[in-house]
Design a protein around this motif. Sequence first.
Motif, PDB file in Angstrom:
ATOM      1  N   LYS A  31       0.810  -1.220   0.000  1.00 14.02           N
ATOM      2  CA  LYS A  31       0.000   0.000   0.000  1.00 14.02           C
ATOM      3  C   LYS A  31       0.845   1.273   0.000  1.00 14.02           C
ATOM      4  CE  LYS A  31      -3.932  -2.081   2.438  1.00 14.02           C
ATOM      5  NZ  LYS A  31      -4.809  -1.965   3.627  1.00 14.02           N
ATOM      6  N   LEU A  32       2.161   1.126  -0.060  1.00 14.22           N
ATOM      7  CA  LEU A  32       3.034   2.304  -0.041  1.00 14.22           C
ATOM      8  C   LEU A  32       2.819   3.155  -1.284  1.00 14.22           C
ATOM      9  CD1 LEU A  32       6.464   0.972   1.309  1.00 14.22           C
ATOM     10  CD2 LEU A  32       4.908   2.553   2.428  1.00 14.22           C
ATOM     11  N   ARG A  33       2.455   4.416  -1.088  1.00 17.32           N
ATOM     12  CA  ARG A  33       2.216   5.350  -2.188  1.00 17.32           C
ATOM     13  C   ARG A  33       2.739   6.724  -1.804  1.00 17.32           C
ATOM     14  NH1 ARG A  33       0.967   1.104  -3.714  1.00 17.32           N
ATOM     15  NH2 ARG A  33      -0.814   0.379  -4.953  1.00 17.32           N
ATOM     16  N   MET A  34       3.012   7.561  -2.789  1.00 14.17           N
ATOM     17  CA  MET A  34       3.381   8.956  -2.559  1.00 14.17           C
ATOM     18  C   MET A  34       2.108   9.801  -2.482  1.00 14.17           C
ATOM     19  SD  MET A  34       6.506  10.120  -2.228  1.00 14.17           S
ATOM     20  CE  MET A  34       8.218   9.644  -2.457  1.00 14.17           C
ATOM     21  N   ASP A  35       1.950  10.541  -1.429  1.00 13.03           N
ATOM     22  CA  ASP A  35       0.819  11.457  -1.275  1.00 13.03           C
ATOM     23  C   ASP A  35       1.354  12.884  -1.370  1.00 13.03           C
ATOM     24  OD1 ASP A  35      -1.049  13.293   0.140  1.00 13.03           O
ATOM     25  OD2 ASP A  35      -2.183  11.456   0.494  1.00 13.03           O
ATOM     26  N   LYS A  36       0.955  13.610  -2.412  1.00 13.10           N
ATOM     27  CA  LYS A  36       1.521  14.936  -2.670  1.00 13.10           C
ATOM     28  C   LYS A  36       1.316  15.895  -1.505  1.00 13.10           C
ATOM     29  CE  LYS A  36       1.209  14.748  -7.720  1.00 13.10           C
ATOM     30  NZ  LYS A  36       0.605  15.368  -8.933  1.00 13.10           N
ATOM     31  N   VAL A  37       0.136  15.865  -0.904  1.00 11.85           N
ATOM     32  CA  VAL A  37      -0.162  16.773   0.214  1.00 11.85           C
ATOM     33  C   VAL A  37       0.742  16.471   1.407  1.00 11.85           C
ATOM     34  CG1 VAL A  37      -1.929  17.535   1.854  1.00 11.85           C
ATOM     35  CG2 VAL A  37      -2.545  17.081  -0.535  1.00 11.85           C
ATOM     36  N   LEU A  38       0.860  15.181   1.722  1.00  9.31           N
ATOM     37  CA  LEU A  38       1.692  14.788   2.860  1.00  9.31           C
ATOM     38  C   LEU A  38       3.170  15.069   2.591  1.00  9.31           C
ATOM     39  CD1 LEU A  38       0.073  11.417   4.007  1.00  9.31           C
ATOM     40  CD2 LEU A  38       0.001  13.612   5.176  1.00  9.31           C
ATOM     41  N   VAL A  39       3.623  14.796   1.376  1.00  7.77           N
ATOM     42  CA  VAL A  39       5.018  15.063   1.022  1.00  7.77           C
ATOM     43  C   VAL A  39       5.327  16.549   1.184  1.00  7.77           C
ATOM     44  CG1 VAL A  39       6.676  15.138  -0.885  1.00  7.77           C
ATOM     45  CG2 VAL A  39       5.304  13.088  -0.510  1.00  7.77           C
ATOM     46  N   ARG A  40       4.389  17.395   0.728  1.00  9.98           N
ATOM     47  CA  ARG A  40       4.590  18.844   0.859  1.00  9.98           C
ATOM     48  C   ARG A  40       4.682  19.264   2.316  1.00  9.98           C
ATOM     49  NH1 ARG A  40      -0.104  22.459  -1.381  1.00  9.98           N
ATOM     50  NH2 ARG A  40      -0.915  22.013   0.704  1.00  9.98           N
ATOM     51  N   ARG A  41       3.807  18.706   3.169  1.00  8.93           N
ATOM     52  CA  ARG A  41       3.828  19.052   4.586  1.00  8.93           C
ATOM     53  C   ARG A  41       5.113  18.567   5.253  1.00  8.93           C
ATOM     54  NH1 ARG A  41       2.680  22.340   7.059  1.00  8.93           N
ATOM     55  NH2 ARG A  41       1.935  21.405   8.980  1.00  8.93           N
ATOM     56  N   ILE A  42       5.565  17.372   4.865  1.00 15.12           N
ATOM     57  CA  ILE A  42       6.805  16.824   5.424  1.00 15.12           C
ATOM     58  C   ILE A  42       7.997  17.697   5.054  1.00 15.12           C
ATOM     59  CG2 ILE A  42       8.441  14.891   5.287  1.00 15.12           C
ATOM     60  CD1 ILE A  42       5.954  13.051   5.008  1.00 15.12           C
ATOM     61  N   VAL A  43       8.037  18.134   3.798  1.00 12.73           N
ATOM     62  CA  VAL A  43       9.121  19.005   3.332  1.00 12.73           C
ATOM     63  C   VAL A  43       9.061  20.354   4.034  1.00 12.73           C
ATOM     64  CG1 VAL A  43      10.054  20.253   1.343  1.00 12.73           C
ATOM     65  CG2 VAL A  43       9.370  17.858   1.106  1.00 12.73           C
ATOM     66  N   GLU A  44       7.851  20.892   4.197  1.00 16.04           N
ATOM     67  CA  GLU A  44       7.692  22.184   4.863  1.00 16.04           C
ATOM     68  C   GLU A  44       8.222  22.152   6.290  1.00 16.04           C
ATOM     69  OE1 GLU A  44       3.559  23.033   4.600  1.00 16.04           O
ATOM     70  OE2 GLU A  44       3.654  23.805   2.546  1.00 16.04           O
ATOM     71  N   ILE A  45       8.025  21.026   6.974  1.00 16.02           N
ATOM     72  CA  ILE A  45       8.493  20.896   8.361  1.00 16.02           C
ATOM     73  C   ILE A  45       9.942  20.423   8.410  1.00 16.02           C
ATOM     74  CG2 ILE A  45       8.147  19.627  10.527  1.00 16.02           C
ATOM     75  CD1 ILE A  45       5.146  19.519   9.795  1.00 16.02           C
ATOM     76  N   GLY A  46      10.282  19.480   7.551  1.00 18.52           N
ATOM     77  CA  GLY A  46      11.602  18.855   7.619  1.00 18.52           C
ATOM     78  C   GLY A  46      12.734  19.668   7.028  1.00 18.52           C
ATOM     79  N   LEU A  47      12.464  20.387   5.927  1.00 16.94           N
ATOM     80  CA  LEU A  47      13.522  21.151   5.257  1.00 16.94           C
ATOM     81  C   LEU A  47      14.125  22.224   6.159  1.00 16.94           C
ATOM     82  CD1 LEU A  47      15.155  21.602   2.673  1.00 16.94           C
ATOM     83  CD2 LEU A  47      13.348  23.146   1.880  1.00 16.94           C
ATOM     84  N   PRO A  48      13.300  23.067   6.825  1.00 15.50           N
ATOM     85  CA  PRO A  48      13.892  24.070   7.717  1.00 15.50           C
ATOM     86  C   PRO A  48      14.707  23.454   8.853  1.00 15.50           C
ATOM     87  CG  PRO A  48      11.607  24.607   7.265  1.00 15.50           C
ATOM     88  CD  PRO A  48      11.845  23.241   6.712  1.00 15.50           C
ATOM     89  N   ALA A  49      14.205  22.335   9.407  1.00 16.53           N
ATOM     90  CA  ALA A  49      14.945  21.653  10.476  1.00 16.53           C
ATOM     91  C   ALA A  49      16.275  21.121   9.958  1.00 16.53           C
ATOM     92  CB  ALA A  49      14.102  20.517  11.043  1.00 16.53           C
TER      93      ALA A  49
END
Length: 223
Positions: A31-49
Amino acid sequence: WATIISQAVSAILVILVLTRTSESYKLHLKKLRMDKVLVRRIVEIGLPAGLQSVMYNISNIIIQSSVNTLGTTTIAAYTAYSKIDSLFWMIMSAFGISITTFVGQNYGANKPKRVKRGVNVCLGMSFITTIILSLILYFFGVYISSDPAVIENGLEILHFMVPMFLTYILIEIYSGSLRGIGDCWIPMLLTCLGVCVLRVAWVMIAVPIHRTMITILASYPLS
């Protein structure tokens, strides 16, 4: 090779546990899939950190280059101290990650009182842990090396830096709290200005005027 193998074994064990559990977080590989909304949120939180961590490393490299001009004994002492410093930061990072999770859950559940109380409790725990660790390091740091010259230099570093550990707590806990409510760019920008710009500026301006270990180390509590 040891590092690569250990990471691979760790990854395999984690996947096995997640695929065999019956809890809600069970991993279904099909069931592993890429979810664009979740990926964007992860990048928004993870990139600055991630950028924040990179900034710390860049400033530490510049400081290390200044330390390297003071001779091999000082380098050895600073290397020994760095191991102690990394131990402290691992503990503070654990508190930071914990408060990020706690704040995120309670902020999402619209419980601001629990958010504030959680931050205060985490600050208190961090302060107590830091004081205990600081006392141990301050009075028993003599065991950092067997070389008398390295011990002398190492104790000078320890006795200056250990009392300053308390100043680091607010950065880690409050940054983690801001990340928990999804406000990731503010702590990143503050780190950029406070840690990178101020620390590097101090090393480049003050250190050439008075090139001592204490002058270099002053960049940490200052920033």
